[in-house]
Design a protein around this motif. Structure first.
Motif, mmCIF file in Angstrom:
data_model
loop_
_atom_site.group_PDB
_atom_site.id
_atom_site.type_symbol
_atom_site.label_atom_id
_atom_site.label_comp_id
_atom_site.label_asym_id
_atom_site.label_seq_id
_atom_site.Cartn_x
_atom_site.Cartn_y
_atom_site.Cartn_z
ATOM 1 N N PRO A 213 31.221 28.046 50.380
ATOM 2 C CA PRO A 213 31.900 28.141 49.185
ATOM 3 C C PRO A 213 30.953 27.631 48.050
ATOM 4 O O PRO A 213 30.377 26.329 48.344
ATOM 5 N N GLY A 214 30.801 28.094 47.108
ATOM 6 C CA GLY A 214 30.114 27.606 45.911
ATOM 7 C C GLY A 214 28.760 28.491 45.833
ATOM 8 O O GLY A 214 27.939 28.361 44.874
ATOM 9 N N ARG A 215 28.535 28.878 46.888
ATOM 10 C CA ARG A 215 27.172 29.709 47.056
ATOM 11 C C ARG A 215 27.472 31.373 47.479
ATOM 12 O O ARG A 215 26.585 32.089 46.880
ATOM 13 N N THR B 199 41.848 39.487 51.414
ATOM 14 C CA THR B 199 42.820 40.374 51.884
ATOM 15 C C THR B 199 43.387 41.164 50.448
ATOM 16 O O THR B 199 43.036 41.136 49.395
ATOM 17 N N ASP B 200 44.112 42.267 50.786
ATOM 18 C CA ASP B 200 44.703 43.251 49.800
ATOM 19 C C ASP B 200 45.527 42.473 48.766
ATOM 20 O O ASP B 200 45.740 43.265 47.771
ATOM 21 N N ILE B 201 45.858 41.184 48.972
ATOM 22 C CA ILE B 201 46.569 40.563 47.836
ATOM 23 C C ILE B 201 45.660 39.462 47.153
ATOM 24 O O ILE B 201 46.202 38.714 46.528
ATOM 25 N N GLY B 202 44.509 39.598 47.625
ATOM 26 C CA GLY B 202 43.432 38.697 46.895
ATOM 27 C C GLY B 202 43.346 37.450 47.409
ATOM 28 O O GLY B 202 42.467 36.432 46.675
ATOM 29 N N GLN B 203 43.777 37.119 48.552
ATOM 30 C CA GLN B 203 43.633 35.726 49.272
ATOM 31 C C GLN B 203 41.948 35.797 49.619
ATOM 32 O O GLN B 203 41.799 36.820 50.545
ATOM 33 N N THR B 204 41.498 34.742 49.748
ATOM 34 C CA THR B 204 40.000 34.746 50.262
ATOM 35 C C THR B 204 40.008 33.536 51.114
ATOM 36 O O THR B 204 40.598 32.670 51.021
ATOM 37 N N ASN B 205 38.808 33.717 52.043
ATOM 38 C CA ASN B 205 38.839 32.381 52.760
ATOM 39 C C ASN B 205 37.126 32.499 53.347
ATOM 40 O O ASN B 205 36.702 33.501 53.591
ATOM 41 N N TYR B 206 36.679 31.301 53.312
ATOM 42 C CA TYR B 206 35.046 30.922 53.443
ATOM 43 C C TYR B 206 35.055 30.157 54.510
ATOM 44 O O TYR B 206 35.606 29.259 54.970
ATOM 45 N N GLU B 207 33.791 30.250 55.323
ATOM 46 C CA GLU B 207 33.487 29.454 56.188
ATOM 47 C C GLU B 207 32.763 28.049 55.418
ATOM 48 O O GLU B 207 32.586 28.279 54.271
ATOM 49 N N MET C 193 25.449 36.367 47.314
ATOM 50 C CA MET C 193 24.896 34.938 47.957
ATOM 51 C C MET C 193 23.764 34.557 47.114
ATOM 52 O O MET C 193 22.941 35.248 46.774
ATOM 53 N N ILE C 194 24.024 33.194 46.686
ATOM 54 C CA ILE C 194 23.134 32.628 45.831
ATOM 55 C C ILE C 194 22.674 31.216 46.486
ATOM 56 O O ILE C 194 23.264 30.811 47.755
#
Length: 120
Positions: free
Chosen positions: A63-65, A51-59, A81-82
């Motif tokens: 996470p970690g990859r 988001t524009d305030i820096g919040q992230t969300n992952y499937e 992506m790693i």
């Protein structure tokens, strides 16, 4: 509002790719940007959003990859992506949620997709 994604390709399992997406157009503010993917014979699913305030969300599986980064001033979103797995093979779509100036309702726009293929 137009989105242009790039960076997909063919990689062996364990490899890395970086996707990029640029949002263009005028008269709007970007509230969030994200990446979704659609594997063959599956529904489109969320990968990550920022988001524009820096919040992230992952499937759950990424996470970690995978790491999402958004540069809202430049209207760019990236997905690093790693440790890619064959099950990460999909068409990856960037998306932007925007509000048009003078309005509060949010609208979502999609890019054309970039193909990621991970071989085992």
């Amino acid at each position: 509002v137009q989105l242009q994604a790039s960076g997909g390709g063919f990689v062996q399992a364990g490899g890395s790719l970086r996707l990029s997406c640029v949002v263009s157009g005028t008269g709007f503010t970007i509230k969030s940007m994200g990446w979704y993917r659609q594997a063959p014979d599956k529904q489109r699913e969320l990968v990550a959003t920022v988001t524009d305030i820096g919040q992230t969300n992952y499937e759950d599986s990424v996470p970690g990859r995978f790491t999402i980064a958004g540069d809202f001033a430049k209207r760019m979103v990236y997905l690093q992506m790693i440790s890619l797995l064959p099950e990460d093979t999909a068409v990856y779509y960037c998306s932007a949620e925007i509000t048009r100036w003078g309005r509060t309702n949010r609208l979502r726009y999609w890019g054309q997709g970039t193909v990621v293929t991970v071989s085992s």
